[in-house]
Design a protein around this motif. Structure first.
Motif, short mmCIF file in Angstrom:
data_model
loop_
_atom_site.label_atom_id
_atom_site.label_comp_id
_atom_site.label_asym_id
_atom_site.label_seq_id
_atom_site.Cartn_x
_atom_site.Cartn_y
_atom_site.Cartn_z
N THR A 107 61.79 59.23 72.30
CA THR A 107 61.43 60.47 71.63
C THR A 107 62.68 61.32 71.50
O THR A 107 63.23 61.79 72.51
N GLY A 108 63.17 61.50 70.27
CA GLY A 108 64.37 62.29 70.03
C GLY A 108 64.13 63.77 70.26
O GLY A 108 63.01 64.26 70.09
N THR A 109 65.17 64.48 70.65
CA THR A 109 65.04 65.92 70.89
C THR A 109 64.62 66.66 69.62
O THR A 109 63.97 67.70 69.68
N TRP A 110 64.97 66.12 68.46
CA TRP A 110 64.64 66.75 67.19
C TRP A 110 63.15 66.74 66.88
O TRP A 110 62.68 67.52 66.05
N GLU A 111 62.40 65.87 67.55
CA GLU A 111 60.97 65.79 67.26
C GLU A 111 60.23 67.07 67.68
O GLU A 111 59.16 67.38 67.14
N ALA A 112 60.82 67.83 68.62
CA ALA A 112 60.19 69.07 69.06
C ALA A 112 60.15 70.11 67.95
O ALA A 112 59.30 71.00 67.95
N SER A 113 61.08 70.00 66.99
CA SER A 113 61.12 70.96 65.88
C SER A 113 60.52 70.40 64.60
O SER A 113 60.67 70.98 63.53
N SER A 114 59.82 69.27 64.70
CA SER A 114 59.21 68.68 63.52
C SER A 114 58.12 69.60 62.97
O SER A 114 57.30 70.12 63.73
N PRO A 115 58.11 69.83 61.66
CA PRO A 115 57.09 70.74 61.08
C PRO A 115 55.67 70.19 61.19
O PRO A 115 54.71 70.95 61.17
N HIS A 116 55.54 68.87 61.31
CA HIS A 116 54.23 68.24 61.46
C HIS A 116 54.37 67.05 62.41
O HIS A 116 55.46 66.48 62.53
N LEU A 162 70.02 47.86 78.59
CA LEU A 162 69.60 47.86 77.19
C LEU A 162 70.38 48.95 76.47
O LEU A 162 70.25 50.14 76.80
N ARG A 163 71.22 48.54 75.53
CA ARG A 163 72.03 49.49 74.77
C ARG A 163 71.35 49.77 73.44
O ARG A 163 71.17 48.86 72.62
N LEU A 164 70.99 51.02 73.24
CA LEU A 164 70.25 51.41 72.05
C LEU A 164 71.02 52.42 71.23
O LEU A 164 71.90 53.13 71.74
N ASN A 165 70.67 52.49 69.96
CA ASN A 165 71.08 53.57 69.08
C ASN A 165 69.84 54.32 68.66
O ASN A 165 68.74 53.74 68.60
N ALA A 166 69.97 55.59 68.37
CA ALA A 166 68.83 56.39 67.91
C ALA A 166 69.29 57.38 66.85
O ALA A 166 70.37 57.97 66.99
N ARG A 167 68.49 57.53 65.81
CA ARG A 167 68.81 58.46 64.73
C ARG A 167 67.56 59.22 64.30
O ARG A 167 66.45 58.69 64.33
N LYS A 168 67.76 60.45 63.87
CA LYS A 168 66.67 61.26 63.32
C LYS A 168 66.37 60.80 61.91
O LYS A 168 67.27 60.64 61.09
N VAL A 169 65.08 60.54 61.64
CA VAL A 169 64.66 60.17 60.28
C VAL A 169 63.41 60.97 59.94
O VAL A 169 62.69 61.45 60.81
N ARG A 170 63.16 61.09 58.65
CA ARG A 170 62.01 61.85 58.15
C ARG A 170 60.97 60.89 57.59
O ARG A 170 61.30 59.95 56.88
N PRO A 177 55.64 66.54 55.93
CA PRO A 177 56.84 65.85 56.41
C PRO A 177 56.99 65.98 57.93
O PRO A 177 56.67 67.02 58.51
N ALA A 178 57.48 64.93 58.55
CA ALA A 178 57.65 64.92 60.01
C ALA A 178 58.98 64.28 60.37
O ALA A 178 59.51 63.44 59.63
N LEU A 179 59.50 64.67 61.51
CA LEU A 179 60.72 64.06 62.05
C LEU A 179 60.32 63.06 63.13
O LEU A 179 59.47 63.34 63.97
N THR A 180 60.95 61.90 63.10
CA THR A 180 60.71 60.90 64.13
C THR A 180 62.03 60.24 64.50
O THR A 180 63.10 60.70 64.06
N THR A 181 61.98 59.19 65.27
CA THR A 181 63.19 58.55 65.80
C THR A 181 63.24 57.09 65.40
O THR A 181 62.29 56.35 65.64
N LEU A 182 64.35 56.71 64.79
CA LEU A 182 64.62 55.29 64.55
C LEU A 182 65.50 54.83 65.70
O LEU A 182 66.63 55.29 65.86
N ALA A 183 64.96 53.94 66.54
CA ALA A 183 65.71 53.44 67.70
C ALA A 183 65.79 51.92 67.62
O ALA A 183 64.80 51.26 67.29
N TRP A 184 66.98 51.39 67.92
CA TRP A 184 67.15 49.93 67.86
C TRP A 184 68.23 49.49 68.83
O TRP A 184 69.13 50.26 69.18
#
Length: 213
Positions: A107-116, A162-170, A177-184
């Motif tokens: 769960t990315g920190t940006w998800e807390a500010s997601s409008p939905h 486990l080495r991951l990357n994470a990015r904010k995506v809409r 519109p919502a913000l979520t996390t692309l993690a891989w």
């Protein structure tokens, strides 16, 4: 009609499936059977005596993000308490038997500010379809992926990194519109056979613990 990565939320690979109008948001409730046994129970005693693995989840540029481990096997549903990424990592010590069918929610920190609300919990894709274990995957490449697995095959090692990357995506969430996390995983890692599922724009979403068997 097949949704596009930027206009529809990823479908939930868990049972039951969800629609974009589902009221479930990141952190939605888990099965009661998913909680670890009480320390005084027989299962808790057996788990305490079992060999344990130190699982280190490393995520660059995601300080403060929340991660948790979960296991979804037939008749075995379990998850940890979420932990925050600090100094680029979060550490869990779990019975080694819990690492088979292991997946990682992010769960990315940006998800807390997601409008939905997005309507799902983002799960780290450990290996995308058509990509071999050990290969590197960029964010641009991850966004093109349509299939992937989140299910780790298990280990008896003392330590698993486990080495991951994470990015904010809409995405199109519940109500807008919502913000979520692309993690891989980067590099990609081995996964359980037969566990490839549908991802949208590289995002693997679930409303419950992901069933890996």
């Amino acid at each position: 009609m097949q949704p596009s990565p930027t206009t529809r939320s990823p479908p939930c690979p868990s049972r039951p499936a969800f629609s974009p109008s589902s009221p479930c948001s990141p952190g939605c409730s888990r099965r009661s059977a998913a909680h670890p046994p009480r320390p005084g129970s027989q299962a808790g005693t057996q788990a305490g005596a079992a060999h344990r693995t130190r699982v280190v989840v490393r995520i660059a540029h995601c300080e403060g993000c929340e991660v948790s481990l979960q296991q979804g096997l037939r008749n075995r549903w379990w998850s940890t308490t979420p932990r925050r990424i600090h100094d680029g990592r979060a550490v869990f010590v779990v019975p080694s038997g819990r690492t088979r069918g292991l997946s990682v929610s992010v769960t990315g920190t940006w998800e807390a500010s997601s409008p939905h609300p997005s309507g799902f919990q983002a799960i780290a894709t450990l290996r995308y379809g058509g990509v071999a274990a050990g290969e590197r995957v960029t964010f641009a490449q991850a966004r093109t992926k349509r299939r992937g697995s989140v299910c780790f095959p298990g280990t008896t090692a003392d330590r698993l990194v486990l080495r991951l990357n994470a990015r904010k995506v809409r995405v199109a969430g519940n109500g807008g519109p919502a913000l979520t996390t692309l993690a891989w995983a980067d590099p990609q890692v081995r996964t359980m056979a037969g566990t490839q599922g549908r991802v949208y724009g590289g995002v693997f979403g679930a409303q419950d613990i992901v069933p890996c068997s």
